[in-house]
Design a protein around this motif. Sequence first.
Motif, mmCIF file in Angstrom:
data_model
loop_
_atom_site.group_PDB
_atom_site.id
_atom_site.type_symbol
_atom_site.label_atom_id
_atom_site.label_comp_id
_atom_site.label_asym_id
_atom_site.label_seq_id
_atom_site.Cartn_x
_atom_site.Cartn_y
_atom_site.Cartn_z
ATOM 1 N N LEU A 87 0.830 -1.207 0.000
ATOM 2 C CA LEU A 87 0.000 0.000 0.000
ATOM 3 C C LEU A 87 0.864 1.257 0.000
ATOM 4 C CD1 LEU A 87 -2.785 1.281 0.085
ATOM 5 C CD2 LEU A 87 -2.716 1.126 2.580
ATOM 6 N N GLY A 141 -7.444 1.879 -4.122
ATOM 7 C CA GLY A 141 -8.665 1.580 -3.386
ATOM 8 C C GLY A 141 -8.820 0.098 -3.107
ATOM 9 N N GLU A 142 -8.602 -0.738 -4.132
ATOM 10 C CA GLU A 142 -8.709 -2.182 -3.932
ATOM 11 C C GLU A 142 -7.662 -2.676 -2.937
ATOM 12 O OE1 GLU A 142 -9.201 -4.935 -7.086
ATOM 13 O OE2 GLU A 142 -10.061 -3.458 -8.467
ATOM 14 N N ALA A 191 -6.271 -0.922 -0.575
ATOM 15 C CA ALA A 191 -6.637 -0.444 0.756
ATOM 16 C C ALA A 191 -7.725 -1.325 1.369
ATOM 17 C CB ALA A 191 -7.106 1.008 0.689
ATOM 18 N N GLN A 192 -8.652 -1.792 0.530
ATOM 19 C CA GLN A 192 -9.712 -2.652 1.070
ATOM 20 C C GLN A 192 -9.134 -3.943 1.636
ATOM 21 O OE1 GLN A 192 -11.084 -5.831 -0.146
ATOM 22 N NE2 GLN A 192 -12.374 -5.757 1.696
ATOM 23 N N TYR A 217 -8.711 2.059 5.449
ATOM 24 C CA TYR A 217 -10.019 2.052 4.792
ATOM 25 C C TYR A 217 -10.404 3.451 4.323
ATOM 26 C CZ TYR A 217 -11.247 -2.747 6.268
ATOM 27 O OH TYR A 217 -11.316 -4.095 6.428
ATOM 28 N N GLY A 268 -8.672 4.348 1.282
ATOM 29 C CA GLY A 268 -9.260 3.628 0.156
ATOM 30 C C GLY A 268 -10.551 4.256 -0.328
ATOM 31 N N ILE A 281 -15.374 -0.799 0.070
ATOM 32 C CA ILE A 281 -14.424 -0.422 1.122
ATOM 33 C C ILE A 281 -15.167 0.082 2.362
ATOM 34 C CG2 ILE A 281 -12.447 1.036 1.702
ATOM 35 C CD1 ILE A 281 -11.986 1.265 -1.391
#
Length: 405
Positions: free
Chosen positions: A141, A166-167, A169-170, A189, A192, A208
Amino acid sequence: MTSVIGANIRRFREDRDWSQARLAREVCRAAGVIGEPVGRQEISRWETGKRTPREWLPFLAAALSVPVDALRAPQKPAESPLPTLADFLPEDDPLSPLGARTGRRIGMSTAEVLQQRVHGLRLADDVLAGGDLIRPALRDLRRAVKLYRENTYSSEVGRQLLRQIGELAQIAGWIASDAGQHEEAERIYRIGISAARQAEDHTLAGNIAGSLAYQLSNTGREVEAVTLAEAALNDAGLGAPPKARALYLDRVAWAHTKAGGIEHGQQAMRALGEAAEALSEDTPGTESPAYLYWVDAGELRVMESRVYTELHRPLRAVPLLRDVLSDYDATHTREMALYLSWLAVAFADANEPEEAVSVAERVIAISSDVASERTAERVRVVLRKLKDFSDVPEVAALLTEHQTA
């Protein structure tokens, strides 16, 4: 406190289904300026009343295609404003560029490599626990955010990078939460959610946000969880893929379940029914994001059984859990332990302590080899539940053996 102008900016922006980043670009275009002197963070400050647009007001009005007076006019209070994800964005903007970008020019191939790493991490999470994956997840990340902030690229590549952040971070937030690092998970989160919204990917933002709502539900912040889970559902809208809507509704059901009370229980059951209806619309040929590969009827049955367990309706929960576990993939050891833990609690609620002990022993055995705070907490929940039956010899023996848990 949100100002009149701020509330109007947000209302007109959401009427157009624009992200804050999109509005920032449109304002700069209306002003005819080079670069991005107004960014997502500045729009957020205007909407929350932390700053006043002042000289930018005419350009805001032009971007939104409304008169300037419409931005100043007080609005009648809405009956019950829906929650939105804008309330859950990070205070600062951890994705803002680092001044003059000095890095190399990157293309779509770089984003595709990042996408492969994200998918690999997600598959690893199916069979490994948070304690095993937390370091590589956080490392990936950090690298992805650094890549986005320091280098140059086209707007299309930039949006794809934001989607992958974003993905990432999820799944990184999910891993951090599983490792018991809840503050870190929440921070991840929120980054994200910001990345997905800047990429204008409402489906991803909802996924998310639903993950964060799930954590809040399980860590004593049930009221916030309900608000956030419903915001994820509302922001994604009816255009979200069926699998995505089913997942959002699952999160809503769990949030209401953990909130407790008769009304929340009814809301939970309603959301479960709507989740099943949404998934039934996932017909052959319907496209869904790859990260929703695990959402299916079996997962909805799992959530339904867990809700029944939490609502102390074991006669509904036990058959569902037995059915799910009868053909569950044994390589997914963490989930196996979690689902068995709800079965143990359901047996206890059904006044079947001997059956509960038998299942609890399996939960403890599996959890001992899993570096997951989720499974550790579920072991503690099961043992606390069994204390109500401490006069039963099998229960007494189990509690004595694992009293330190």
